[in-house]
Design a protein around this motif. Structure first.
Motif, PDB file in Angstrom:
ATOM      1  N   MET A 260       0.822  -1.205   0.000  1.00  0.00           N
ATOM      2  CA  MET A 260       0.000   0.000   0.000  1.00  0.00           C
ATOM      3  C   MET A 260       0.862   1.264   0.000  1.00  0.00           C
ATOM      4  N   LYS A 261       0.461   2.226  -0.825  1.00  0.00           N
ATOM      5  CA  LYS A 261       1.102   3.528  -0.891  1.00  0.00           C
ATOM      6  C   LYS A 261       0.025   4.601  -0.848  1.00  0.00           C
ATOM      7  N   LEU A 262       0.308   5.663  -0.116  1.00  0.00           N
ATOM      8  CA  LEU A 262      -0.622   6.776   0.030  1.00  0.00           C
ATOM      9  C   LEU A 262      -0.072   8.016  -0.656  1.00  0.00           C
ATOM     10  N   SER A 263      -0.887   8.604  -1.535  1.00  0.00           N
ATOM     11  CA  SER A 263      -0.619   9.926  -2.097  1.00  0.00           C
ATOM     12  C   SER A 263      -1.592  10.893  -1.438  1.00  0.00           C
ATOM     13  N   SER A 264      -1.044  11.916  -0.770  1.00  0.00           N
ATOM     14  CA  SER A 264      -1.864  12.831   0.025  1.00  0.00           C
ATOM     15  C   SER A 264      -1.969  14.182  -0.668  1.00  0.00           C
ATOM     16  N   TYR A 265      -3.180  14.751  -0.612  1.00  0.00           N
ATOM     17  CA  TYR A 265      -3.450  16.059  -1.198  1.00  0.00           C
ATOM     18  C   TYR A 265      -4.070  16.945  -0.132  1.00  0.00           C
ATOM     19  N   GLU A 266      -3.831  18.250  -0.223  1.00  0.00           N
ATOM     20  CA  GLU A 266      -4.418  19.190   0.716  1.00  0.00           C
ATOM     21  C   GLU A 266      -5.292  20.184  -0.034  1.00  0.00           C
ATOM     22  N   GLY A 267      -6.408  20.552   0.592  1.00  0.00           N
ATOM     23  CA  GLY A 267      -7.328  21.492  -0.021  1.00  0.00           C
ATOM     24  C   GLY A 267      -8.760  21.048   0.164  1.00  0.00           C
ATOM     25  N   LYS A 268      -9.684  21.846  -0.314  1.00  0.00           N
ATOM     26  CA  LYS A 268     -11.096  21.533  -0.267  1.00  0.00           C
ATOM     27  C   LYS A 268     -11.507  20.988  -1.623  1.00  0.00           C
ATOM     28  N   PHE A 269     -12.194  19.839  -1.623  1.00  0.00           N
ATOM     29  CA  PHE A 269     -12.478  19.143  -2.868  1.00  0.00           C
ATOM     30  C   PHE A 269     -13.977  18.952  -3.055  1.00  0.00           C
ATOM     31  N   ALA A 270     -14.361  18.822  -4.316  1.00  0.00           N
ATOM     32  CA  ALA A 270     -15.754  18.534  -4.666  1.00  0.00           C
ATOM     33  C   ALA A 270     -15.917  17.124  -5.187  1.00  0.00           C
ATOM     34  N   SER A 271     -14.811  16.496  -5.620  1.00  0.00           N
ATOM     35  CA  SER A 271     -14.867  15.153  -6.192  1.00  0.00           C
ATOM     36  C   SER A 271     -13.488  14.533  -6.111  1.00  0.00           C
ATOM     37  N   VAL A 272     -13.433  13.203  -6.084  1.00  0.00           N
ATOM     38  CA  VAL A 272     -12.136  12.527  -6.095  1.00  0.00           C
ATOM     39  C   VAL A 272     -11.440  12.719  -7.440  1.00  0.00           C
ATOM     40  N   ASN A 273     -12.192  13.112  -8.461  1.00  0.00           N
ATOM     41  CA  ASN A 273     -11.576  13.382  -9.760  1.00  0.00           C
ATOM     42  C   ASN A 273     -10.705  14.632  -9.727  1.00  0.00           C
ATOM     43  N   ASP A 274     -10.876  15.476  -8.691  1.00  0.00           N
ATOM     44  CA  ASP A 274     -10.044  16.678  -8.570  1.00  0.00           C
ATOM     45  C   ASP A 274      -8.572  16.323  -8.433  1.00  0.00           C
ATOM     46  N   PHE A 275      -8.273  15.111  -7.932  1.00  0.00           N
ATOM     47  CA  PHE A 275      -6.869  14.729  -7.727  1.00  0.00           C
ATOM     48  C   PHE A 275      -6.123  14.538  -9.047  1.00  0.00           C
ATOM     49  N   ASN A 276      -6.871  14.297 -10.119  1.00  0.00           N
ATOM     50  CA  ASN A 276      -6.232  13.914 -11.384  1.00  0.00           C
ATOM     51  C   ASN A 276      -5.323  15.005 -11.931  1.00  0.00           C
ATOM     52  N   THR A 277      -5.609  16.257 -11.586  1.00  0.00           N
ATOM     53  CA  THR A 277      -4.806  17.372 -12.110  1.00  0.00           C
ATOM     54  C   THR A 277      -3.859  17.940 -11.070  1.00  0.00           C
ATOM     55  N   LEU A 278      -3.764  17.288  -9.916  1.00  0.00           N
ATOM     56  CA  LEU A 278      -2.938  17.809  -8.830  1.00  0.00           C
ATOM     57  C   LEU A 278      -1.726  16.924  -8.583  1.00  0.00           C
ATOM     58  N   LYS A 279      -0.664  17.558  -8.104  1.00  0.00           N
ATOM     59  CA  LYS A 279       0.501  16.819  -7.644  1.00  0.00           C
ATOM     60  C   LYS A 279       0.355  16.578  -6.151  1.00  0.00           C
ATOM     61  N   PRO A 280       0.593  15.353  -5.678  1.00  0.00           N
ATOM     62  CA  PRO A 280       0.423  15.095  -4.245  1.00  0.00           C
ATOM     63  C   PRO A 280       1.409  15.874  -3.392  1.00  0.00           C
ATOM     64  N   ASN A 281       0.964  16.305  -2.228  1.00  0.00           N
ATOM     65  CA  ASN A 281       1.847  16.986  -1.277  1.00  0.00           C
ATOM     66  C   ASN A 281       2.837  16.028  -0.633  1.00  0.00           C
ATOM     67  N   ARG A 282       2.429  14.757  -0.519  1.00  0.00           N
ATOM     68  CA  ARG A 282       3.307  13.777   0.118  1.00  0.00           C
ATOM     69  C   ARG A 282       2.945  12.394  -0.422  1.00  0.00           C
ATOM     70  N   GLU A 283       3.952  11.542  -0.560  1.00  0.00           N
ATOM     71  CA  GLU A 283       3.757  10.142  -0.924  1.00  0.00           C
ATOM     72  C   GLU A 283       4.495   9.288   0.085  1.00  0.00           C
ATOM     73  N   MET A 284       3.842   8.198   0.540  1.00  0.00           N
ATOM     74  CA  MET A 284       4.441   7.396   1.602  1.00  0.00           C
ATOM     75  C   MET A 284       3.891   5.982   1.555  1.00  0.00           C
ATOM     76  N   ASP A 285       4.689   5.027   2.047  1.00  0.00           N
ATOM     77  CA  ASP A 285       4.230   3.651   2.228  1.00  0.00           C
ATOM     78  C   ASP A 285       3.410   3.570   3.510  1.00  0.00           C
ATOM     79  N   ILE A 286       2.334   2.806   3.493  1.00  0.00           N
ATOM     80  CA  ILE A 286       1.514   2.599   4.683  1.00  0.00           C
ATOM     81  C   ILE A 286       1.187   1.121   4.806  1.00  0.00           C
ATOM     82  N   ASP A 287       0.829   0.706   6.016  1.00  0.00           N
ATOM     83  CA  ASP A 287       0.453  -0.694   6.220  1.00  0.00           C
ATOM     84  C   ASP A 287      -0.923  -0.840   6.861  1.00  0.00           C
ATOM     85  N   VAL A 288      -1.601   0.278   7.152  1.00  0.00           N
ATOM     86  CA  VAL A 288      -2.979   0.233   7.661  1.00  0.00           C
ATOM     87  C   VAL A 288      -3.818   1.198   6.837  1.00  0.00           C
TER      88      VAL A 288
END
Length: 631
Positions: A253-281
């Motif tokens: 599992m890997k998490l790409s994190s975004y910051e801001g107020k969103f209206a849809s998960v499709n908003d992430f498609n044009t954004l660069k993640p603020n942080r990327e990290m491995d997660i196990d939960v």
């Protein structure tokens, strides 16, 4: 074995992309009780019938009705054989209904080796390892006298019902584990035993076969066995789910994190993640604001067996209350690039579906966002659960948090009746003016003082009051600790123009006048019904075997203009008078006993249920009605 990503052979059959209010779980497999074909050949004591009657007052007064659907052990002949299923199992979830004859003893043996006791334990105050719902003891003749039996586990409380009533048993069993050379590496374990809706065993390890097991060795699988040499028992509605030992897993599992107020998960498609990290939960673990964030979790979902799977997704920060003008969050799960399940704000944070998946590894993507936090839903954890062929319901990569420990605040009725005012759920609706009463014989009941409604009865321990008394008292509810029978909840008394008039949902002329406490510490409820004054009371009798319900009605005006007062004794899918004079309610869920030769009116309601009514016949302006509930 190497696991390949098998997108090319992956296919989906979506049963629904909408929200399931109730879990759309994989169905259980029934054991056919139209004949004995699903069982190995056995003695003549085992029969298929349409129904069974066991007299709660007399041993050995059993009778049956011809037909199918009910398995009975009839010991009237010489045969006393055990009964084995052709099906053999390892890990298992088992559900069944059973009925005990008075004084009878039987048992369900998982893999033919590990017994959950079936016993007539009606009214037992301190249950033992031989009582109903117990994990029966192991036995060793080489041990000293008085210690030959060992490792028995009594039920946590006795919630057994009366002989002649149907009871329900659920078992979650984990079979012993063995390595490649046949050496046992883990003992068998009863993860849960639930009797009549109450967990009476949890996480009980069994080091070997229990007493009187059919097999003294241990193996990965074995048949279900019903004990046949001790006593009469009837069983119906046997259903099971059998599981393998290879689980569904979510890895890499890997998490790409975004910051801001969103209206849809499709908003992430044009954004660069603020942080990327491995997660196990499964949780939004990226540092930053607790609000105004989004995330995209990718990973690999391993499916052990091709078949239909149930998937359930929960985002706890989305409120159950629907406010379509506020978009607090949403989410969606994709498998191999195809949307499987989605959560919208109006879904209350939960959605589920069924989908057909092939065995192998599949890429998954879980996207979500949260715009603001709520004081009662602060968690950023995510729940993804799965169930499928040979796979037990499993929460994947769940976060385990050490919460502020709170001991159970319980209220028990030991030597005298105990009364508790407060809020109580009934048929999923919160009633705010209730009184619950616990009797020393472990008979308990709840009435609604505002409406004059008799809500429920239960056998076993009295109340858990933690949600009322701890902290802010969130939910403010008290919760029965025993096995509950919810009644219809309509008024107990009303005026009817005649015995065919419909029973009302509420009484406009009902007026609560409080209650007195009698010399035994029991409440006597007082109210007026039109021009009549009513005193209503309950009392346990027979060492906790029955609950007597009584009314005294004093008329102070002319009732002819409004009709006669009637008492509604019971409602259920069926009401049947039994050979012993008792009335079985709702397919033998509980009994009603009437005094003397009282004859009730039994009629069909517009909802196609049955009602039992008794008239309140006044003598010198005072009428009385008394009946007993037995369960």
């Amino acid at each position: 074995m190497q696991r390949n990503v098998c997108c090319s052979i992956f296919y989906l059959l979506l049963c629904t992309l909408g929200v399931s209010a109730q879990p759309n779980v994989i169905p259980s497999v029934p054991i056919n009780l139209q004949s004995l074909a699903d069982f190995k050949p056995s003695g003549s004591n085992w029969k298929i019938v349409g129904d069974a009657f066991y007299d709660l007052n007399k041993d050995g007064k059993a009778s049956t009705k011809s037909g199918t659907g009910v398995l009975v052990n009839d010991l009237s002949g010489k045969s006393k054989d055990h009964l084995f299923t052709k099906m053999e199992h390892g890990d298992l979830e088992l559900d069944l209904d059973f009925m005990m004859e008075r004084g009878s003893n039987s048992g369900i043996y998982l893999e033919g080796r590990y017994e959950v006791q079936l016993f007539d334990s009606w009214g037992v105050k301190v249950p033992k390892p031989s009582d109903c719902g117990a994990i029966y003891e192991r036995w060793d003749d080489s041990r000293p006298e008085g210690r030959k039996g060992y490792e028995g586990h009594p039920p946590a409380q006795n919630v057994s019902r009366a002989p002649g009533l149907w009871q329900h048993l659920s078992i979650v069993f984990r079979a012993p584990r063995f390595n490649g050379t046949g050496e046992k590496t883990a003992n068998a374990r009863f993860l849960k035993v639930i009797l009549n809706g109450v967990t009476v065993q949890e996480n009980i390890e069994v080091t070997g076969p229990t007493r009187s097991a059919a097999f003294q060795d241990e193996k990965p699988t074995g048949p279900l066995m019903v004990q046949g040499d001790h006593g009469a028992v009837a069983i119906r509605n046997i259903r099971y789910k059998s599981y393998g030992i290879e689980p569904v897993t979510l890895t890499n599992m890997k998490l790409s994190s975004y910051e801001g107020k969103f209206a849809s998960v499709n908003d992430f498609n044009t954004l660069k993640p603020n942080r990327e990290m491995d997660i196990d939960v499964l949780a939004h673990l990226a540092p930053g604001s607790r609000d105004k964030f989004g995330g995209k979790i990718t990973g690999t979902l391993h499916i052990p067996r091709t078949g239909e799977y149930y998937l359930s997704l929960t985002l706890p920060w989305i409120p159950a209350e629907v406010n379509k003008t506020v978009r607090n969050g949403a989410g969606e799960l994709k498998i191999a690039g195809k949307k499987i399940v989605s959560i919208e704000p109006e879904d209350g944070g939960h959605a589920s579906t069924k989908v057909t998946l092939e065995a192998g590894d599949h890429p998954v993507e879980l996207a979500y966002f949260k715009n603001f936090g709520l004081w009662y839903a602060r968690s950023n954890d995510i729940t993804l659960a799965v169930e499928g062929p040979g796979v037990q319901y499993t929460t994947l990569n769940q976060v385990i948090r050490a919460e502020d420990p709170v001991g159970e605040i319980s209220l028990l009725a030991k030597n005298e009746p105990v009364m508790q005012r407060g809020f109580m759920n009934h048929h999923g609706i919160k009633h705010t003016h209730t009184m619950s009463v616990g009797e020393p014989g472990q008979l308990n009941y709840t009435v609604d003082l505002r409406k004059g409604e008799f809500l429920q009865i239960w056998r076993g321990d009295f109340l858990e009051t933690t949600p009322m008394w701890y902290g802010r008292g969130e939910t403010q509810l008290s919760a029965p600790l025993g096995s509950v029978i919810e009644l219809s909840g309509k008024p107990s008394l009303t005026y009817l123009a005649d015995q065919n008039a419909a029973w009302p949902d509420s009484n406009a002329t009902y007026n609560n006048m409080g209650y007195d406490v009698d010399t035994n510490g029991r409440p006597v409820f007082k109210y007026t019904l039109g021009s009549a004054q009513v005193r209503e009371s309950f009392a346990g009798e027979g060492d906790g075997h029955k609950l007597i319900h009584s009314f005294t009605v004093t008329s102070t005006g002319n009732a002819q203009s409004t009709g006669e007062i009637w008492c509604r004794v019971a409602e259920g899918s069926e009401i049947t008078q039994l050979p012993n004079g008792l009335y079985a309610i709702n397919d033998k869920q509980y009994f009603i006993e009437l005094p003397g030769k009282e004859k009730p009116v039994i009629r069909t309601t517009p909802q196609h249920t049955k009602e039992m009514l008794l008239p309140v016949k006044p003598a010198n302006a005072v009428g009385t009605v008394t009946y007993s509930l037995i369960w």
